[in-house]
Motif scaffolding. Structure first.
Motif, mmCIF file in Angstrom:
data_model
loop_
_atom_site.group_PDB
_atom_site.id
_atom_site.type_symbol
_atom_site.label_atom_id
_atom_site.label_comp_id
_atom_site.label_asym_id
_atom_site.label_seq_id
_atom_site.Cartn_x
_atom_site.Cartn_y
_atom_site.Cartn_z
ATOM 1 N N ASN A 140 0.849 -1.187 0.000
ATOM 2 C CA ASN A 140 0.000 0.000 0.000
ATOM 3 C C ASN A 140 0.882 1.235 0.000
ATOM 4 O O ASN A 140 1.398 1.654 1.029
ATOM 5 N N GLY A 222 -7.258 4.042 -5.507
ATOM 6 C CA GLY A 222 -7.163 5.086 -4.483
ATOM 7 C C GLY A 222 -5.729 5.392 -4.109
ATOM 8 O O GLY A 222 -5.362 6.563 -3.904
ATOM 9 N N ALA A 223 -4.890 4.367 -4.028
ATOM 10 C CA ALA A 223 -3.479 4.596 -3.709
ATOM 11 C C ALA A 223 -2.807 5.391 -4.819
ATOM 12 O O ALA A 223 -2.010 6.305 -4.555
ATOM 13 N N ASN A 227 -5.236 9.784 -2.581
ATOM 14 C CA ASN A 227 -6.350 10.319 -1.792
ATOM 15 C C ASN A 227 -6.703 11.760 -2.156
ATOM 16 O O ASN A 227 -7.110 12.561 -1.316
ATOM 17 N N VAL A 253 -7.722 4.618 2.489
ATOM 18 C CA VAL A 253 -8.183 5.108 1.182
ATOM 19 C C VAL A 253 -9.525 5.815 1.344
ATOM 20 O O VAL A 253 -10.446 5.279 1.970
#
Length: 395
Positions: A140, A222-223, A227, A253
């Motif tokens: 992530n 989203g990563a 954001n 996220v």
């Protein structure tokens, strides 16, 4: 348990898997889990041995066997050690008779093999679809780099072609690690990660994940967006979509979820019509590219089911296209290697929508296929995927 008792246990589970495949019932994973849950006395070594027998038998049977014993006899064909376990002992399988049925071998039902061959998959490519799936994760990047994560893991992990991907030894219980609870990684096949890259999302964009399911690709998008901008995840499956908020919170996220009503999707997405910079369409499909994980899925597929998928795929493409602004883009993804679900769907869409064109992004694995991109277990060590990125012309 004795080795013979293990074989009989595998036959019992196979009987349930075969019945479920014929009736579109529970998956083999679920059936096996429930079988073991009802027999807590079965030890861990026995469980592993029984599961291996079940899944190996599923893999060697091309079409749906008549029963679990026929499937196990196919696995035992040419294996004198396994054949000897049909010994008629207490809790073991009965002795083999000369006239009893043995399941047919092969990759898949004949009609499906023809479809795969017509889609450019040779014998090696087809055989690889039934290999054992590897375990990949995605670091992530909102919280940690791949190198940092790799250095801190309790087992050796190797980088994959995906920029944030790591490959772990098969059977690793990665979801039990504190790093998972902290949201430092998600379990995600590297092919799925690369499919997300094809959309090329950027920070600040307005992005829709139209068939988000439980949100595996959503979290990757989203990563990549860091954001910023707006990220909307949609699905018609309440149960699957309901898992996303907790996953997103763990991963850090920011995403809005929206449950859609089948047949009325555009009403619920009216505020996004012509507004999205990018739309991800992870379309419903036959899942031929995921047989390594779900080999019994090939027993559930027939020509009528495939035709139903074609209708759903055309529908979600039409919905997704209406959300994209002029100059925006969409990526259509299927975890199938059948051209009827991939290249054929894109050709049909482009023929009916002249304001769209194809963009072939540079990606770290796979190769061009028709008007899109293909990843396969044989060549890339990933699940099988076809995806295509389309751009809407600015009028």
């Amino acid at each position: 348990m004795t080795p013979s008792a293990r074989v009989q246990a595998a036959i019992d589970i196979l009987d349930a898997v075969i019945d479920a495949a014929r009736g579109q019932g529970a998956s083999a994973d679920r059936i096996a889990a429930e079988w073991f849950r009802a027999r807590r006395f079965v030890g861990s070594k026995d469980r592993r041995a029984i599961r291996d027998l079940v899944w190996n038998a599923i893999r060697v049977c091309g079409d749906v066997p008549v029963n679990g014993r026929a499937a196990m006899l196919r696995l035992a064909k040419g294996d004198t050690t396994l054949t000897a376990l049909f010994d008629g002992s207490t809790y073991g399988p009965a002795l083999i008779t000369a006239d009893e049925p043995v399941a047919e071998g092969g990759i898949a039902p004949a009609w499906l093999v023809d479809q795969m061959a017509a889609s450019g998959l040779d014998a090696d490519e087809q055989a690889a679809l039934l290999g054992r799936a590897l375990l990949d994760l995605r670091a992530n990047s909102l919280k940690i780099s791949r190198d940092e994560l790799r250095a801190g893991l309790p087992v050796q992990a190797e980088p994959t072609a995906a920029p944030d991907g790591l490959r772990l030894p098969v059977g690793t219980a990665a979801e039990s690690w504190p790093e998972f609870a902290e949201g430092l990684f998600e379990i995600q096949d590297s092919g799925s990660q690369i499919a997300c890259m094809a959309l090329g999302v950027q920070p600040g964009e307005a992005v829709v994940d139209l068939c988000a399911g439980a949100g595996g690709k959503t979290l990757g998008l989203g990563a990549a967006m860091r954001n910023t901008g707006k990220l909307l995840a949609c699905d018609i499956d309440r149960n699957r979509l309901s898992r996303l908020p907790d996953r997103a919170m763990r991963a850090g996220v920011l995403v809005e979820t929206r449950l859609l009503n089948p047949g009325r999707e555009l009403e619920a997405l009216a505020d996004w019509a012509g507004m999205a910079d990018a739309v991800m369409i992870d379309a419903p499909c036959s899942g031929t590219g995921t047989w390594r994980r779900n080999p019994e899925a090939r027993w559930r597929l027939d020509a009528k089911a495939l035709a139903r998928y074609h209708t759903m795929q055309a529908n979600v493409l039409d919905i997704g296209a209406k959300l994209v602004r002029p100059g925006g883009r969409l990526t259509y993804v299927v975890c199938s290697l059948l051209d009827a679900e991939g290249a054929g769907r894109i050709d049909a869409f482009l023929n009916a929508n002249r304001e769209w064109s194809v963009a072939l992004p540079g990606l770290p694995a796979g190769r061009p296929h028709a008007k899109g991109w293909r990843l396969t277990p044989f060549r890339d060590g990933t699940d099988g995927f076809f995806f295509a990125t389309l751009v809407r012309r600015v009028n």
